[in-house]
Design a protein around this motif. Sequence first.
Motif, mmCIF file in Angstrom:
data_model
loop_
_atom_site.group_PDB
_atom_site.id
_atom_site.type_symbol
_atom_site.label_atom_id
_atom_site.label_comp_id
_atom_site.label_asym_id
_atom_site.label_seq_id
_atom_site.Cartn_x
_atom_site.Cartn_y
_atom_site.Cartn_z
ATOM 1 N N GLY A 434 17.100 51.192 71.072
ATOM 2 C CA GLY A 434 16.364 49.936 70.963
ATOM 3 C C GLY A 434 17.163 48.809 70.349
ATOM 4 N N GLY A 435 18.457 49.009 70.148
ATOM 5 C CA GLY A 435 19.318 47.939 69.662
ATOM 6 C C GLY A 435 19.620 47.984 68.187
ATOM 7 N N GLN A 436 19.238 49.084 67.504
ATOM 8 C CA GLN A 436 19.459 49.188 66.054
ATOM 9 C C GLN A 436 20.671 50.068 65.734
ATOM 10 O OE1 GLN A 436 17.374 47.247 64.114
ATOM 11 N NE2 GLN A 436 16.715 46.658 66.190
ATOM 12 N N ASP A 437 21.647 50.121 66.638
ATOM 13 C CA ASP A 437 22.768 51.048 66.478
ATOM 14 C C ASP A 437 23.697 50.690 65.334
ATOM 15 O OD1 ASP A 437 23.065 48.910 68.402
ATOM 16 O OD2 ASP A 437 25.106 49.597 68.721
ATOM 17 N N LYS A 438 23.607 49.493 64.771
ATOM 18 C CA LYS A 438 24.454 49.128 63.628
ATOM 19 C C LYS A 438 23.723 49.294 62.301
ATOM 20 C CE LYS A 438 27.815 47.982 66.296
ATOM 21 N NZ LYS A 438 27.186 48.530 67.500
ATOM 22 N N ALA A 439 22.451 49.649 62.361
ATOM 23 C CA ALA A 439 21.658 49.796 61.138
ATOM 24 C C ALA A 439 21.925 51.148 60.485
ATOM 25 C CB ALA A 439 20.169 49.655 61.462
ATOM 26 N N ARG A 444 16.917 52.553 60.528
ATOM 27 C CA ARG A 444 16.482 52.950 61.873
ATOM 28 C C ARG A 444 15.123 53.656 61.805
ATOM 29 N NH1 ARG A 444 22.150 54.785 64.970
ATOM 30 N NH2 ARG A 444 23.481 53.839 63.400
ATOM 31 N N GLN A 445 14.990 54.545 60.817
ATOM 32 C CA GLN A 445 13.709 55.237 60.659
ATOM 33 C C GLN A 445 12.595 54.231 60.358
ATOM 34 O OE1 GLN A 445 13.401 58.567 61.078
ATOM 35 N NE2 GLN A 445 15.586 58.914 61.381
ATOM 36 N N ASP A 446 12.879 53.270 59.490
ATOM 37 C CA ASP A 446 11.873 52.260 59.138
ATOM 38 C C ASP A 446 11.524 51.406 60.355
ATOM 39 O OD1 ASP A 446 11.890 53.203 56.559
ATOM 40 O OD2 ASP A 446 13.224 51.630 55.779
ATOM 41 N N TRP A 447 12.513 51.092 61.162
ATOM 42 C CA TRP A 447 12.271 50.259 62.349
ATOM 43 C C TRP A 447 11.285 50.954 63.289
ATOM 44 C CZ3 TRP A 447 12.749 50.618 67.647
ATOM 45 C CH2 TRP A 447 12.692 49.426 68.360
ATOM 46 N N VAL A 448 11.431 52.261 63.447
ATOM 47 C CA VAL A 448 10.524 53.007 64.314
ATOM 48 C C VAL A 448 9.103 52.967 63.759
ATOM 49 C CG1 VAL A 448 9.945 55.317 65.166
ATOM 50 C CG2 VAL A 448 12.309 54.503 65.271
ATOM 51 N N ILE A 449 8.948 53.182 62.453
ATOM 52 C CA ILE A 449 7.609 53.147 61.842
ATOM 53 C C ILE A 449 6.982 51.768 62.019
ATOM 54 C CG2 ILE A 449 6.333 53.348 59.673
ATOM 55 C CD1 ILE A 449 7.396 56.000 60.848
ATOM 56 N N ASP A 450 7.796 50.731 61.866
ATOM 57 C CA ASP A 450 7.279 49.360 61.993
ATOM 58 C C ASP A 450 6.938 48.986 63.432
ATOM 59 O OD1 ASP A 450 7.616 49.054 59.284
ATOM 60 O OD2 ASP A 450 9.565 48.046 59.456
ATOM 61 N N SER A 531 29.903 56.930 53.527
ATOM 62 C CA SER A 531 29.468 55.656 52.951
ATOM 63 C C SER A 531 27.950 55.591 53.036
ATOM 64 C CB SER A 531 30.097 54.471 53.699
ATOM 65 O OG SER A 531 29.737 54.512 55.073
ATOM 66 N N GLU A 532 27.361 54.686 52.247
ATOM 67 C CA GLU A 532 25.907 54.557 52.235
ATOM 68 C C GLU A 532 25.391 53.946 53.532
ATOM 69 O OE1 GLU A 532 23.694 55.600 49.974
ATOM 70 O OE2 GLU A 532 25.383 56.557 48.927
ATOM 71 N N GLU A 533 26.163 53.020 54.113
ATOM 72 C CA GLU A 533 25.777 52.344 55.344
ATOM 73 C C GLU A 533 26.938 52.412 56.325
ATOM 74 O OE1 GLU A 533 24.627 48.394 54.397
ATOM 75 O OE2 GLU A 533 22.698 48.988 53.523
ATOM 76 N N PRO A 534 26.665 52.285 57.630
ATOM 77 C CA PRO A 534 27.761 52.318 58.606
ATOM 78 C C PRO A 534 28.717 51.158 58.400
ATOM 79 C CG PRO A 534 25.687 51.668 59.652
ATOM 80 C CD PRO A 534 25.346 52.140 58.288
ATOM 81 N N GLN A 535 30.014 51.452 58.444
ATOM 82 C CA GLN A 535 31.028 50.424 58.273
ATOM 83 C C GLN A 535 31.266 49.701 59.603
ATOM 84 O OE1 GLN A 535 32.413 49.819 55.021
ATOM 85 N NE2 GLN A 535 30.551 51.056 54.758
ATOM 86 N N ASP A 536 31.802 48.488 59.519
ATOM 87 C CA ASP A 536 31.959 47.654 60.711
ATOM 88 C C ASP A 536 33.388 47.105 60.759
ATOM 89 O OD1 ASP A 536 31.775 45.916 62.819
ATOM 90 O OD2 ASP A 536 29.825 45.116 62.250
ATOM 91 N N ALA A 537 34.263 47.826 61.453
ATOM 92 C CA ALA A 537 35.666 47.400 61.556
ATOM 93 C C ALA A 537 35.781 46.067 62.279
ATOM 94 C CB ALA A 537 36.481 48.470 62.278
#
Length: 780
Positions: A434-439, A444-450, A531-537
Amino acid sequence: MATPAQIEEQIQLERDQIAQGLKRLRDNTRKLEDKEYASAAIYGVAAIDTLLPLVCQRIEETVEYKIKRGKTGVAFKEIMVYLKDVEPLAAAAIACKVTVDKVFSMKEDSNRLQNVCDSLGQAVEQECQMRHYEREAPGLLHILCENYWHRSIGTQQKITVIQTLMNRYDVKQWDAWGRANRIKLGAWLLDCVIGASGWFTREVRRDGRKTNNYIVPTPEFLDIKDEVMGNAELFSPIAWPMTIEPNDWEPHRQGGYLLNEVMRGHEMVRRADTGRIQDEKIYKFLNKIQKVAYTLNPFIVEVSEELERRGYHVGKFLPIHHHELPVKPPDIATNEVARKDYRRRTAEVMNKNAQEFKRSCRTRMTMEAVQRFKNRERFFLPWSLDYRGRAYPIPAFLTPQCTDWGKSLLKFADGAFMTPEAEGWLAFQVATCGGQDKASMKERQDWVIDNLDLIERIATDPIGNLHDWENIDEPFQFLAACEEYYHCVVICDRHYTNLCVATDATCSGLQVLAGLARDASTARLVNVLPSEEPQDAYKVVAETALPYCPASIRPYLDRKVVKRVVMTVPYNAKPYSNRGYIRDALKLKNIEITKDDLTATVKAVRDAMDVVVPGPMAVMTWIEEEVAKCIKRGDKEIQWVTPSGFVVTQKLMKQLTQVCDLKILGRCEVKIATGDSDKVDINHHKNATAPNLIHSLDASILHLTALEFNQPIALIHDSVLCRATDMSLLSTKVRETYMHIFADQDYLTSWAEQIGAEEQPPIIGDLEPSEVIESTYFFC
């Protein structure tokens, strides 16, 4: 184990594949001949490849002989006037194409001598006419070609459209040559084709009281044509999935399709030495993934059938959308203005319909396969490898390596009982598609609940709520994920899941190079380290390059602009291709960039990569230098063994070529082999080795992972797919394999020894690959 009846059914299916493939090949060949496009048929392409250098040489020698000897004569002087704007290679390319088209056309009298000569002369005139417009109004021609060229069907209509529009803008008109001059020129070119090849001859026929000359193929050419078509027929069978498990691949026995052992239409390793024996693990890997059973997703099948019925385009799903022809005006016979307008509008609609038909080709063929397999509980895919070890399904349709729509059609045939952990991975699949691949995982889990309302709407009425999902990047996989999540998690009326959940590497080229160089800073940027969140090279490279970019570009330079550059530089993409990537990304923001600013931006981004990912950049430079040394000291090929035991052989020889830019043949570059070479292509080796090493290592990671994973699995180069119940285990296996390859052994030093490198590899050495075990986002 398959029963005799199931084996017989599969053999019959393969016979049907062969029969349908042969029919399609022959029908397509006949259609091309009917349309005077035999040059695009398999035998036509093969004939022109052989003819072109011979005819080109004949033209050059004839012109040189006549001019040097002073034997130009009146007739030759008339011809040379029209050939002055066309180089010998272009004239030869046109002559070969038109001759094959006319001689093998099914149209009556198409191969009559006068008609062949006229068509040859006309084709050269059309090429010269386009070059005339290019000289007189290059900018206008470019715009017209961009807007109208690909809308037209047929060479003649393209010329007519461009000529009409050029005249409308008062461009200097083209002086037509006249039929008599075209025939003289065509006769001379035809003589060159006949003299150079011996494949065509003049045949005299009596037509009533008249005697006519025709151009026909010689028996020698017909033998060659039959041989080419015979070879093509061996590879013409349509490749569908199998109803039973494919045959195992063995060192001295073909695997895959049951009849492949007899037909030998598919080798285990493509584009490689067929006699080479691979390591035992490679055979086990291929045979294991061939035993994974699939089934079609009935929900996606139903949606696809409804979209096809309505003619809706969604993502890569492109059914035929037929445009109705305009109604004829009642006064068409007497009203010239109405007649011209009707013809113009009719031509536009016919062009649209022709383009729609071409675009829908893959969708139509996939739907044909869907109809054949939608009622089967399970089917299987035969697999093979490329010369670097990457795995590919042999069928072209209904595989996990299809488009977004093609992937969504598949489920694993064997479901697994839902668990709380599986619920999380299904939510991951919904959000990622659904486009949340950088989250982050939590986001991502929260996005689904929302978005539970959105998921329910899509899952229960996908056609009625088409606007909710059709514009997403991966609409059909998102649709499939929503439907599975809704039934397995929301209303819980489905207790087993068999959806294919996917995780991908983060910039796999840099991940592999970071492991080879033991470069901790790069490894952290591409999620090798936890890491806590995905890194973005991509974002880091953009920020590093920003101060050095032209001021006009700085407000728009972000991760999206540099992404393709960062992704492709590890595969040896050069500044020229980088320019195109950055230009295209800025165009999406409606920003035009000047040539000088583009040069400065490309340099800033590449320089930023030297700063941000120093280890990978140093390794790539070292590979280029050492490969060059290998070739210079006499090596004919580069060979290495991957950690999974796959033997990669990289053999790249120079091919002597000439390049011809033909305007009328779609402004395409035609490369013509002028002879074989025994020289190694050192530049090709330098450019190809780093990408091929990376591909062979990411393939090796998947080989070893699949061997350790005993649940259904599918592969897409640097991506793995399994059921939601199994993804935690699979993710762990992938990380463990990476750790073993780059921690338990110093593979780059081993590779250097295999190719005989003279210098030690540039290993930074501050990375501890075992830390990847804790990385949540290594594959995500």
